[in-house]
Design a protein around this motif. Sequence first.
Motif, PDB file in Angstrom:
ATOM      1  N   PHE A 194       0.860  -1.184   0.000  1.00 19.50           N
ATOM      2  CA  PHE A 194       0.000   0.000   0.000  1.00 19.50           C
ATOM      3  C   PHE A 194       0.899   1.238   0.000  1.00 19.50           C
ATOM      4  O   PHE A 194       1.690   1.430   0.924  1.00 19.50           O
ATOM      5  N   THR A 195       0.771   2.066  -1.015  1.00 21.19           N
ATOM      6  CA  THR A 195       1.498   3.339  -1.030  1.00 21.19           C
ATOM      7  C   THR A 195       0.559   4.414  -0.491  1.00 21.19           C
ATOM      8  O   THR A 195      -0.515   4.649  -1.057  1.00 21.19           O
ATOM      9  N   VAL A 196       0.966   5.037   0.610  1.00 22.31           N
ATOM     10  CA  VAL A 196       0.102   6.014   1.271  1.00 22.31           C
ATOM     11  C   VAL A 196       0.056   7.297   0.456  1.00 22.31           C
ATOM     12  O   VAL A 196       1.094   7.882   0.131  1.00 22.31           O
ATOM     13  N   ARG A 197      -1.142   7.718   0.107  1.00 19.22           N
ATOM     14  CA  ARG A 197      -1.326   8.886  -0.748  1.00 19.22           C
ATOM     15  C   ARG A 197      -0.982  10.179  -0.001  1.00 19.22           C
ATOM     16  O   ARG A 197      -1.044  10.240   1.230  1.00 19.22           O
ATOM     17  N   PRO A 198      -0.640  11.240  -0.721  1.00 22.16           N
ATOM     18  CA  PRO A 198      -0.386  12.538  -0.078  1.00 22.16           C
ATOM     19  C   PRO A 198      -1.584  12.976   0.757  1.00 22.16           C
ATOM     20  O   PRO A 198      -2.741  12.830   0.329  1.00 22.16           O
ATOM     21  N   GLY A 199      -1.305  13.500   1.942  1.00 20.51           N
ATOM     22  CA  GLY A 199      -2.377  13.989   2.800  1.00 20.51           C
ATOM     23  C   GLY A 199      -3.189  12.899   3.461  1.00 20.51           C
ATOM     24  O   GLY A 199      -4.231  13.188   4.060  1.00 20.51           O
ATOM     25  N   HIS A 200      -2.740  11.633   3.403  1.00 25.16           N
ATOM     26  CA  HIS A 200      -3.454  10.500   3.989  1.00 25.16           C
ATOM     27  C   HIS A 200      -2.535   9.736   4.948  1.00 25.16           C
ATOM     28  O   HIS A 200      -1.308   9.892   4.921  1.00 25.16           O
ATOM     29  N   PHE A 201      -3.163   8.862   5.752  1.00 29.32           N
ATOM     30  CA  PHE A 201      -2.428   8.104   6.760  1.00 29.32           C
ATOM     31  C   PHE A 201      -2.943   6.673   6.804  1.00 29.32           C
ATOM     32  O   PHE A 201      -4.098   6.399   6.465  1.00 29.32           O
ATOM     33  N   PHE A 202      -2.068   5.765   7.233  1.00 25.98           N
ATOM     34  CA  PHE A 202      -2.374   4.332   7.266  1.00 25.98           C
ATOM     35  C   PHE A 202      -2.431   3.892   8.725  1.00 25.98           C
ATOM     36  O   PHE A 202      -1.481   4.071   9.484  1.00 25.98           O
TER      37      PHE A 202
END
Length: 279
Positions: free
Chosen positions: A210-218
Amino acid sequence: MADTAEKKQNPIIETIKTVVYALIIAGIFRTFFFQPFWIPSGSMKDTLLIGDFLFVNKMAYGYSYASCPTILIPQLGIDVDAEDFCGVFKGSNERLFGSEPKRGDVVVFRHPVNGRDFIKRLVGLPGDRIQMKDGVLHINDEPVYLQDTDPFIETFEPQGPQGLTPRCANGSVGMGGECIKNAQIETLPNGVSYRVLDIQNQLVDNTPVFTVRPGHFFFMGDNRDNSSDSRFPQAAQGVGQVPLEDIVGRADRIMFSSAGRSILFFWTWRSDRYFKKIE
């Protein structure tokens, strides 16, 4: 006579004014400072147990539409969402007095689909590559450090108001039996350490990258085999990746904890969890 009638009305008017003022003050306190949160499920065991009562620090990351209060009282048919109060501000990933959460923080956020408050641990920052391989968390292609520790043991019995029974690594145990989960201490790249629990091998022990998108969190739960989190896509009612604007605040400390079916059953409060720091 008019003066007498006015005097008789004054106590009622004063009572109404007092209630209104109290509600306004409580609303301001809950919006800008701390929000109460009661743990309903076992997805964060054993960092957080069903029945832990805590306050969410809303000052930690600044404010967005998600900072507005959600009032849910099913018994009275009350379901007022944060969007009902502050929906006009939704759609911007900017936060007032904002700062980004840190890896390892225990965070309360709004589910991006159903809007309900969730609490999980932040493991992936924007741009990170997150993957589970054989039950081991990998961040940017590197496995996190794991150290074996004593198992987590609890009684197999209904827990909390929902009467949920725990899942056990030692198979099916009878009511009142010893339910065991394997445990390890997981250390993230920034040095934050905490216990994670393992029940059995399952599909989410091995995931794609999973590549975490800009402005998002895992986010993931510490009870890895019993958590609906960012490993599950939103299309499957999972959490998916959470945008910054949906974050409510940071969980810092447990105030008290009830092992019973109701928070009001004070005789079931756990004596070892008063003002316990969340790590």
